[in-house]
Design a protein around this motif. Structure first.
Motif, PDB file in Angstrom:
ATOM      1  N   THR A 125       0.806  -1.224   0.000  1.00  0.00           N
ATOM      2  CA  THR A 125       0.000   0.000   0.000  1.00  0.00           C
ATOM      3  C   THR A 125       0.834   1.267   0.000  1.00  0.00           C
ATOM      4  O   THR A 125       0.300   2.361   0.163  1.00  0.00           O
ATOM      5  N   THR A 126       2.147   1.143  -0.194  1.00  0.00           N
ATOM      6  CA  THR A 126       3.007   2.311  -0.372  1.00  0.00           C
ATOM      7  C   THR A 126       3.955   2.020  -1.525  1.00  0.00           C
ATOM      8  O   THR A 126       4.160   0.861  -1.912  1.00  0.00           O
ATOM      9  N   LEU A 134      -0.676   9.537   5.204  1.00  0.00           N
ATOM     10  CA  LEU A 134       0.730   9.210   5.373  1.00  0.00           C
ATOM     11  C   LEU A 134       0.864   7.929   6.186  1.00  0.00           C
ATOM     12  O   LEU A 134       0.153   7.720   7.172  1.00  0.00           O
ATOM     13  N   ALA A 135       1.779   7.065   5.763  1.00  0.00           N
ATOM     14  CA  ALA A 135       2.018   5.832   6.503  1.00  0.00           C
ATOM     15  C   ALA A 135       2.846   6.124   7.746  1.00  0.00           C
ATOM     16  O   ALA A 135       3.493   7.178   7.861  1.00  0.00           O
ATOM     17  N   GLN A 171       8.325   9.787   5.567  1.00  0.00           N
ATOM     18  CA  GLN A 171       7.049   9.079   5.575  1.00  0.00           C
ATOM     19  C   GLN A 171       6.514   8.888   4.154  1.00  0.00           C
ATOM     20  O   GLN A 171       6.483   9.830   3.362  1.00  0.00           O
ATOM     21  N   ALA A 172       6.112   7.666   3.859  1.00  0.00           N
ATOM     22  CA  ALA A 172       5.517   7.369   2.559  1.00  0.00           C
ATOM     23  C   ALA A 172       4.011   7.582   2.627  1.00  0.00           C
ATOM     24  O   ALA A 172       3.384   7.367   3.659  1.00  0.00           O
TER      25      ALA A 172
END
Length: 442
Positions: free
Chosen positions: A46-47, A80-81, A88-89
């Protein structure tokens, strides 16, 4: 032989990927784009950094494919993850609202239709009583009419794909019914072909209980990913098995047709399939309706119902049981014990982690689930029951239509079909090719 298909997840990046010469993107670009979309869709990545790890592609290629997916409207940026120590991805989300699906599941005496988003969430649904013995064309016309009514209500007219469940064995590659025991006049009828004549969308067809199992395994509560045995008890009786995340259909699509297990040598126990002694002949809803008509005078509740409506239905017998009607409870308990004996043997054989009970029998209250649970735990070996979860279906009788939608979505987003249509951002206009690709992969 029909191969089982993975459910509840996207195809793996290692899966062979056939390409259509009609696609505009070169295969080396279209295939990675399809893989990226499916990884996001399944939640496996998911990133962007997770996509690099999952695919083995370079950061540049992943960034390009993600940008394409965003531009096509199939993926969107999320929050943001959580930080892992560096920058942060931003997460990515599959856009389930980019299109919609039509889904229907037919039983022997009812059907449910729904319009769903691409994740399998129900947008609108309709349920009605209907006798499948009316025949294929009247039934399909009634289902189409229900789809049209929902389309008018929601404004969602052109489905991306269609999933259908039927109460009989299905040749999965063609959507054709094969010798269905309780569907006179349907043998050899292709539900897929009929729908393809009326909708410009690919169609996937399966047995109704398989789709109930698929719906519960994917969306039911709680979901723990273990092997699941789903038992439907209603007008008919059937089973669906999810093993290692895959539906088991059998060589001819008849896996799980436990209603025709031999359980008695009584010559009067004649089943609708033409054989004698089947479980359905002595324990199904239709056998209970036959008995209730013969014994209606023993029940003040059912006598009044018959006088008021002129007929008895399984719903009315269930309502009678909820009020404590002695005849209704006797008939239900007798059949529950017979079904529970068969279920215990199945649990000993296939050792599921979860046993889910569904169908119209749940409308009679918790007695059936309690009786099956106690029978299974008393008669199965301890190794099998030690971690076994026994529960009622959790999707409010929508597990079948949910499974139908999930089946359509998994076919639409299988790597081969998705690679063909992904550059367009929509499968509309590609139905014929997508159906052919799906048949080749079945």
């Amino acid at each position: 032989m029909d191969r089982p298909v993975p459910i509840g997840s996207a195809p793996s990046p290692e899966q062979p990927m056939p390409f259509s010469p009609a696609a505009t993107l070169p295969p080396l670009e279209a295939a990675p784009l399809a893989i990226v979309i499916n990884l996001v869709r399944s939640g496996r990545a998911t990133t962007r950094p997770e996509l690099v790890t999952a695919t083995g592609l370079s950061r540049k290629v992943v960034a390009q494919r993600v940008d394409q997916a965003l531009a096509l409207g199939l993926v969107e940026d999320g929050e943001l993850a959580a930080s892992s120590g560096g920058r942060q991805a931003r997460t990515l989300r599959f856009r389930a609202g980019a299109g919609h699906l039509y889904a229907a599941v037919m039983g022997a005496s009812e059907f449910t239709v729904a319009i769903m988003d691409l994740s399998g969430a129900v947008i609108a649904s309709h349920h009605e009583d209907w006798d499948v013995e009316a025949g294929p064309r009247p039934t399909m016309e009634r289902v189409q009419s229900a789809f049209s009514a929902l389309a008018l209500k929601t404004g969602l007219g052109r489905p991306w794909a269609i999933g259908i469940g039927v109460p009989g064995p299905v040749e999965f590659a063609t959507g054709r019914l094969v010798a269905p025991p309780i569907m006179p006049g349907w043998d050899g009828f292709s539900v897929r072909s009929w729908l393809r004549e009326h909708y410009d969308a690919p169609v996937w067809v399966d047995n109704d209980v398989n789709l109930m199992a698929l719906g519960e395994w994917t969306c039911g509560t709680p979901r723990d990913g273990r092997d699941m045995l789903f038992i439907k008890v209603g007008t008919g009786i059937g089973a669906g098995l999810v093993n290692g995340g895959r539906l088991l259909r059998g060589d001819r699509g008849a896996a799980g047709d436990i209603g025709h297990t031999h359980v008695t040598d009584d010559p009067s126990a004649v089943c609708r399939c033409g054989q004698t002694g089947c479980l359905e002949a002595v324990a199904s809803g239709w056998s209970m309706l036959e008995e209730s008509r013969r014994r209606v005078a023993e029940s003040p509740y059912l006598t009044k119902t018959l006088e008021r409506t002129g007929r008895l239905t399984l719903g009315e017998i269930g309502a009678a049981a909820v009020t404590g009607d002695a005849l209704a409870l006797e008939m239900i308990d007798k059949r529950s014990r017979l079904v529970a004996d068969v279920i215990a043997n199945l649990v000993n054989f296939c050792n599921p982690g979860v046993l889910v009970l569904g169908g119209g029998v749940l409308r009679t209250g918790p007695r059936f689930v309690d009786l099956v649970s106690s029978t299974v735990r008393a008669r199965c070996i301890r190794l099998v029951t030690a971690g076994l979860t026994v529960r009622a279906a959790s999707l409010d009788h929508l597990e079948g239509v949910t499974g139908a939608g999930l089946l359509a979505a998994s076919g639409l987003f299988a790597t081969g079909p998705l690679t063909h249509w992904v550059e367009s951002g929509t499968p509309l206009g590609h139905a014929t090719t997508l159906q052919r690709l799906s048949a080749e992969l079945a």
